[in-house]
Design a protein around this motif. Structure first.
Motif, short mmCIF file in Angstrom:
data_model
loop_
_atom_site.label_atom_id
_atom_site.label_comp_id
_atom_site.label_asym_id
_atom_site.label_seq_id
_atom_site.Cartn_x
_atom_site.Cartn_y
_atom_site.Cartn_z
N GLY A 19 68.06 62.74 52.96
CA GLY A 19 67.55 63.06 53.95
C GLY A 19 68.01 64.53 54.67
O GLY A 19 67.06 65.32 55.09
N ILE A 299 60.26 51.10 48.58
CA ILE A 299 60.81 52.49 47.79
C ILE A 299 62.62 52.70 48.79
O ILE A 299 62.60 52.43 49.67
CB ILE A 299 60.21 53.49 47.86
CG1 ILE A 299 57.82 53.45 47.42
CG2 ILE A 299 60.45 55.16 47.47
CD1 ILE A 299 57.26 54.28 48.82
N SER A 300 62.94 52.49 47.90
CA SER A 300 64.35 52.88 47.90
C SER A 300 66.05 52.98 47.46
O SER A 300 66.06 52.97 46.29
CB SER A 300 65.03 50.74 48.85
OG SER A 300 65.80 51.13 50.14
N LYS A 306 70.82 49.68 52.48
CA LYS A 306 69.15 48.85 52.49
C LYS A 306 68.67 47.57 52.29
O LYS A 306 67.57 47.45 52.66
CB LYS A 306 68.21 50.04 51.11
CG LYS A 306 68.72 50.82 51.31
CD LYS A 306 67.75 52.22 52.53
CE LYS A 306 68.50 53.80 52.05
NZ LYS A 306 67.95 54.50 53.69
N GLY A 329 62.39 51.89 42.39
CA GLY A 329 64.30 51.67 43.72
C GLY A 329 65.15 52.67 42.80
O GLY A 329 65.24 52.48 41.43
N GLY A 355 64.74 54.04 38.86
CA GLY A 355 64.02 55.42 38.60
C GLY A 355 63.77 56.14 39.97
O GLY A 355 63.64 55.73 40.86
N TYR A 356 63.50 57.35 39.78
CA TYR A 356 62.87 58.82 41.16
C TYR A 356 62.06 59.03 40.53
O TYR A 356 61.63 59.79 39.73
CB TYR A 356 64.10 59.45 41.43
CG TYR A 356 63.65 59.94 43.17
CD1 TYR A 356 64.55 59.36 43.72
CD2 TYR A 356 62.93 60.58 43.01
CE1 TYR A 356 64.35 60.14 45.56
CE2 TYR A 356 62.23 62.22 43.80
CZ TYR A 356 63.17 61.10 44.99
OH TYR A 356 63.19 62.07 46.60
N ASP A 357 60.60 57.96 41.62
CA ASP A 357 59.31 59.03 41.29
C ASP A 357 58.37 59.59 42.47
O ASP A 357 58.41 58.20 43.06
CB ASP A 357 58.78 58.06 40.27
CG ASP A 357 57.45 58.11 40.05
OD1 ASP A 357 56.94 59.04 40.35
OD2 ASP A 357 56.76 57.53 38.62
N ALA A 361 55.78 56.93 44.06
CA ALA A 361 56.09 56.60 46.30
C ALA A 361 54.81 56.85 46.88
O ALA A 361 54.65 56.21 47.53
CB ALA A 361 57.25 57.57 46.79
N MET A 373 61.41 47.57 54.93
CA MET A 373 62.82 47.73 55.03
C MET A 373 63.80 47.13 56.10
O MET A 373 63.97 47.34 56.93
CB MET A 373 62.49 49.15 55.61
CG MET A 373 61.93 50.71 55.13
SD MET A 373 61.66 51.90 56.03
CE MET A 373 63.27 52.61 55.44
N GLU A 378 70.06 51.75 59.60
CA GLU A 378 69.38 53.47 59.42
C GLU A 378 69.33 54.12 59.95
O GLU A 378 68.58 54.06 61.37
CB GLU A 378 67.90 52.70 58.74
CG GLU A 378 66.92 53.31 58.24
CD GLU A 378 67.29 53.09 57.11
OE1 GLU A 378 67.84 54.76 56.58
OE2 GLU A 378 67.28 52.60 56.22
N GLY A 381 65.27 56.69 59.12
CA GLY A 381 64.62 57.16 58.01
C GLY A 381 63.21 57.70 58.02
O GLY A 381 63.19 57.92 58.68
N ASN A 383 60.94 56.31 55.91
CA ASN A 383 59.52 55.58 54.41
C ASN A 383 58.92 55.43 55.75
O ASN A 383 57.89 54.18 55.74
CB ASN A 383 60.33 54.91 53.97
CG ASN A 383 60.17 55.77 52.69
OD1 ASN A 383 58.83 55.84 51.89
ND2 ASN A 383 61.38 55.53 51.59
N TYR A 386 56.52 57.97 57.08
CA TYR A 386 55.72 57.86 55.78
C TYR A 386 54.34 56.23 56.64
O TYR A 386 53.18 56.46 56.25
CB TYR A 386 55.65 57.16 54.88
CG TYR A 386 57.09 58.80 54.29
CD1 TYR A 386 56.32 60.25 55.36
CD2 TYR A 386 57.87 58.44 53.28
CE1 TYR A 386 58.21 60.79 54.91
CE2 TYR A 386 59.01 59.61 52.91
CZ TYR A 386 58.93 60.97 53.82
OH TYR A 386 59.71 62.10 53.91
P1 ADP Z 1 67.69 57.88 52.29
O1 ADP Z 1 68.25 59.04 53.28
O2 ADP Z 1 68.90 56.76 53.97
O3 ADP Z 1 67.62 57.53 50.81
P2 ADP Z 1 64.91 58.15 53.96
O4 ADP Z 1 64.28 56.42 54.49
O5 ADP Z 1 65.34 58.71 54.99
O6 ADP Z 1 66.79 57.06 52.64
O7 ADP Z 1 64.34 58.63 52.97
C1 ADP Z 1 64.08 58.59 51.92
C2 ADP Z 1 63.20 59.58 50.67
O8 ADP Z 1 63.68 59.24 49.76
C3 ADP Z 1 62.23 58.95 51.30
O9 ADP Z 1 61.58 59.57 51.18
C4 ADP Z 1 61.75 58.29 50.08
O10 ADP Z 1 60.61 57.46 49.69
C5 ADP Z 1 62.73 58.40 48.71
N1 ADP Z 1 62.79 57.60 47.76
C6 ADP Z 1 64.00 56.86 47.88
N2 ADP Z 1 64.07 56.23 46.05
C7 ADP Z 1 62.73 56.94 45.61
C8 ADP Z 1 62.36 57.00 44.82
N3 ADP Z 1 63.31 55.64 43.46
N4 ADP Z 1 61.35 57.28 43.96
C9 ADP Z 1 60.63 57.95 44.86
N5 ADP Z 1 61.24 58.61 46.26
C10 ADP Z 1 62.53 57.81 46.23
#
Ligand code: ADP
Length: 477
Positions: A19, A299-300, A306, A329, A355-357, A361, A373, A378, A381, A383, A386
């Motif tokens: 972040g 999504i996390s 979390k 996640g 995974g990260y996708d 998301a 959430m 936090e 935060g 999400n 969003y």
């Molecule tokens: P943190 O910075 O503590 O992880 P935040 O809610 O501030 O939490 O921001 C997390 C960001 O990362 C968001 O944009 C979220 O959509 C994204 N994110 C986290 N995990 C994933 C994932 N597995 N795939 C896609 N986006 C992810």
């Protein structure tokens, strides 16, 4: 007009691990739009995204080490970025904090102390850049030594230190203090020493003229033992110069009206189109396509912060309820395994992607009805913001930025149309389950649900809002 030097160890879209990069990529841009002269300073990592126009402008020598200062621009803006180019320290594969195998850099203290010393040279206009800031805005422990070192200079610019997450403090053995050749005057309880260790973050907390964190509630929470990690006393002592400013969100990237990753764009006027995103998400997640069943998403990063364990403890009961769940996640391997086991046992109820996708998301934010959430803490935060913009009702634990950005759906907020989500207090799976049940009741009251969706979608989470608050602080100091 203020001259601001903005120091960060990561800046989106040049380099990002979390972040902090989003803030460092957005806030300077918003401040520039408010007419301020702001420059970013960032290490020139090997993994930095290459920009077209990078030029050498000077060399700075600190502690017998030469660093080149390269100048470029933040992509898509006029904001100048100065890259601290010290190949011996930064020209290595991996990310700013860990090597390619995920191990923390063993010379991480050297890396960021050099970064801090170069920032001080620039701030004191000794970097041959012909520019002297009024304020140095430092972010997280990687820039913590800057306010400390500036305190030893005469006629130094003011400093502001922003805490993005108190859980990361930059702590090293006392010997590191000597190895880094730091001025002895800084080694005491009110300085960089923390229980006979060197603490980078203390440099920011002890010496900066102002301290901020990324939400008003988190600013209060870090003054308590549970969230202060031993620094709650110092933070309490500094409460008069400590405040919270909520991060903005990227309104271009997260806009349901223009989002190209989702099946069908929509706005609060065309909310019915959100249903198309729901059914496509169900289909791509191999869940039964069903318009009326409430669909929950998450999504996390799968880490303790979390509160995913709270959700895991609820899952057995949740799968007996008329609902579906889409989770995305990665992180803790045992958590990943437990979630995958649930998805295998209940394929008609639970879909899990590890995974990260980024695209998924967006599809989840657009497609689900409610977003979970259950964080233990936090700082801000993203999400939950969003979600509100996408007419997706966030279910949050009342902590940090979650408490500050969500209006719980209670009789009063429902009657005056300010409710935008559902929140719960206690860190327990029971409290989370209650909140989920409360959300299901709201969901089946179509008129009320739509009212909450519209109130959520109309909220202002722009950076302009936050940038004005930072500017007011710069002007104050
Ligand atoms: P943190 O910075 O503590 O992880 P935040 O809610 O501030 O939490 O921001 C997390 C960001 O990362 C968001 O944009 C979220 O959509 C994204 N994110 C986290 N995990 C994933 C994932 N597995 N795939 C896609 N986006 C992810």
């Amino acid at each position: 007009m203020k001259k601001i030097l903005f120091a960060s160890s990561e800046v989106h879209p040049l380099i990002k691990t979390g972040g902090l990069a989003d803030v460092a990529g957005s806030l300077p841009r918003a401040l520039a739009e408010l007419g301020q002269d702001i420059r970013i300073v960032l290490p020139n990592y090997q993994s930095l995204k290459k920009t077209e126009d990078v030029r050498f402008i000077s060399t700075v020598t600190v502690n017998h080490i030469d660093s080149n200062i390269l100048e470029t621009q933040l992509p898509g803006s006029n904001v100048i970025v100065w890259l601290v180019d010290c190949p011996a320290l930064f020209n290595t594969p991996g990310n700013p904090y860990v090597d390619e195998s995920g191990n923390p850099w063993d010379n991480i203290a050297d890396r960021f102390s050099l970064f801090c010393r170069v920032i001080v040279e620039i701030a004191m206009d000794r970097g041959h850049l012909n520019w002297r800031p009024d304020v140095v805005h430092c972010n997280d422990w990687q820039t913590g030594l800057v306010p400390a070192l500036l305190s030893l200079e005469s006629n130094a610019p003011s400093s502001l230190f922003t805490i993005h997450n108190m859980a990361y403090q930059g702590m090293f053995p006392a010997t590191t203090f000597n190895n880094l050749n730091l001025p002895l005057q800084l080694w005491h309880h009110d300085g960089l020493e923390f229980h006979e260790m060197l603490s980078f973050i203390k440099g920011g907390l002890s010496y900066a003229n102002r301290i901020t964190t990324v939400s008003p509630t988190y600013a209060l929470e870090i003054q308590t033992p549970e969230f202060g990690y031993g620094l709650e006393g110092l933070l309490g002592h500094k409460h008069k110069v400590l405040s919270g400013i909520i991060n903005g969100m990227d309104l271009d990237q997260w806009n349901p009206e223009t989002d190209t990753a989702i099946s069908e764009p929509y706005s609060f006027k065309t909310l019915a189109n959100k249903m198309i995103n729901k059914t496509s998400l169900q289909a791509r997640s191999s869940l039964p396509v069903n318009k009326s069943v409430p669909l929950f998403g998450l999504i996390s990063r799968l880490v303790e912060q979390k509160g995913i364990d709270l959700l895991i403890d609820c899952l057995t009961e949740m799968v007996d309820m008329p609902l579906q769940l889409v989770l995305l996640g990665s992180g803790d391997k045992s958590v990943e395994r437990k979630l995958l086991d649930f998805a295998r046992l209940y394929p008609k109820k639970v879909s899990v992607t590890i995974g990260y996708d980024e695209a998924l998301a967006h599809q989840i934010e657009a497609g689900v009805d409610a977003f979970l959430m259950p964080s233990r803490f936090e700082p801000c935060g993203l999400n939950q913001m969003y979600s509100q913009r996408y007419g997706t009702i966030p279910i949050v634990r009342e902590t940090g930025g979650l408490a500050d950005t969500i209006e719980d759906a209670l009789p009063k907020s429902l009657s005056n149309n300010t409710a935008t989500g559902v929140s719960f207090k206690e860190v327990s799976s029971g409290a989370l389950l209650e909140a989920i049940k409360r959300t299901m009741l709201l969901y089946h009251d179509k008129k009320t649900w739509k009212k909450i969706q519209i109130a959520a979608m109309e909220k202002d989470f722009s950076w302009q809002n936050s940038a004005k608050q930072y500017l007011a602080l710069y002007q104050e100091i």
